[in-house]
Write an enzyme that holds these catalytic residues in place. Structure first.
Site, mmCIF file in Angstrom:
data_model
loop_
_atom_site.group_PDB
_atom_site.id
_atom_site.type_symbol
_atom_site.label_atom_id
_atom_site.label_comp_id
_atom_site.label_asym_id
_atom_site.label_seq_id
_atom_site.Cartn_x
_atom_site.Cartn_y
_atom_site.Cartn_z
ATOM 1 N N HIS A 154 82.597 32.965 54.468
ATOM 2 C CA HIS A 154 81.940 32.389 53.774
ATOM 3 C C HIS A 154 81.606 30.822 54.289
ATOM 4 O O HIS A 154 82.625 30.298 54.735
ATOM 5 C CB HIS A 154 81.798 32.293 52.089
ATOM 6 C CG HIS A 154 81.595 33.468 51.620
ATOM 7 N ND1 HIS A 154 82.430 34.458 51.604
ATOM 8 C CD2 HIS A 154 80.464 33.888 51.141
ATOM 9 C CE1 HIS A 154 81.906 35.548 50.727
ATOM 10 N NE2 HIS A 154 80.665 35.278 50.620
ATOM 11 N N LYS A 158 82.023 26.775 49.581
ATOM 12 C CA LYS A 158 82.486 27.906 48.572
ATOM 13 C C LYS A 158 83.559 27.633 48.077
ATOM 14 O O LYS A 158 84.552 27.196 48.771
ATOM 15 C CB LYS A 158 82.381 29.088 49.377
ATOM 16 C CG LYS A 158 82.560 30.307 48.359
ATOM 17 C CD LYS A 158 82.140 31.673 48.877
ATOM 18 C CE LYS A 158 82.184 32.824 47.790
ATOM 19 N NZ LYS A 158 81.183 32.674 46.677
#
Length: 266
Positions: A154, A158
């Site tokens: 990600h 995050k």
């Protein structure tokens, strides 16, 4: 069902997903009945696709009063409060918040006794199908012969790891094998770890750049390897799926539903 009559509220309407939800509700022909923000102010829409301005509330209870369904991608700290308020109002709930603890999940389960709730770690149809396939593959490929590993990447902002989607895939693998994920999860490997245990479910987490989301589940034996991979190119897929869930759930009775229910797989 006439979807134009469905009144959808958006919790956290100023957030990245909240802004996309506003556009997707309009695109689906439903009504943006209201939104919630911390300061009671809605930031200007970035395009005409978001439709006209809607009422803004600081209280989830007040938002629930004007909606048939609330879509919620906010924060785990709000889950118990939202569960109580929506259950009291009788307003259906589409919940995409991840990272819930046992008490948070208990509050969701209790709300589902009174209202319809669609809960998913990921509202992408592709991820939903991938998770279902992971469960079926795990049931057919025994842990004594096939090692299961989950790889995810990600964007650099995050804050949770593994991601909610990766954990959902891991739970699917565990379900397929009839075991409990927390008892077999290997999320941190460093130093002299020894050989891999049978039935271990491994996680590898990568972070960097602005990648929306990539997830793979890999089954490896001594003689073959099978991989499933899903890549999200745009967060809009989560908003589109959540609006689809909101339109589906509006006519359902109390209960806890999943995206598999929404897609007609269960």
């Amino acid at each position: 069902m006439n979807t134009k009559t469905v009144r959808i509220g958006i919790a956290g309407i100023n957030g990245r997903v909240g802004r996309l939800l506003r556009e997707e509700v309009v695109a689906a022909g439903a009504i943006v009945a209201g939104g919630s923000t911390r300061n009671g102010i809605m930031e200007p829409a970035s395009s005409d696709a978001a439709g006209p301005a809607c009422p803004i509330f600081t209280s989830i209870a007040d938002l629930a009063k004007v909606c048939d369904v609330v879509i919620d991608f906010t924060n785990v700290a709000t889950v118990r409060m939202h569960a109580q308020a929506l259950a009291q109002a009788g307003t259906a709930w589409v919940l995409g918040t991840t990272g819930l603890g046992e008490e948070d999940q208990a509050a969701v389960d209790a709300a589902a006794q009174r209202i319809a709730v669609v809960q998913a770690a990921n509202f992408s149809p592709g991820v939903t199908l991938m998770t279902r396939l992971a469960r079926q593959m795990a049931a057919a490929l025994p842990g004594s012969e096939y090692d299961a590993e989950i790889l995810e990447m990600h964007h650099r902002q995050k804050v949770d790891a593994p991601s909610g989607t990766a954990l959902a895939i891991g739970n699917a693998v565990a379900d397929g094998r009839g075991i409990v994920l927390k008892d077999h999860m290997e999320a941190a490997r460093d130093g002299h770890t020894g050989p891999r245990a049978d039935d271990a479910i491994g996680f590898a987490v990568l972070r960097g750049g602005q990648i929306v989301g990539e997830h793979s589940v890999i089954f490896t034996s001594a003689n073959e390897q099978i991989s499933l991979t899903h890549r999200s190119f745009n967060r809009r897929i989560y908003a589109t799926g959540a609006v689809r869930a909101a339109q589906w759930i509006e006519t359902r009775g109390p209960g806890l539903y999943s995206m598999e229910n929404v897609l007609g797989l269960e």
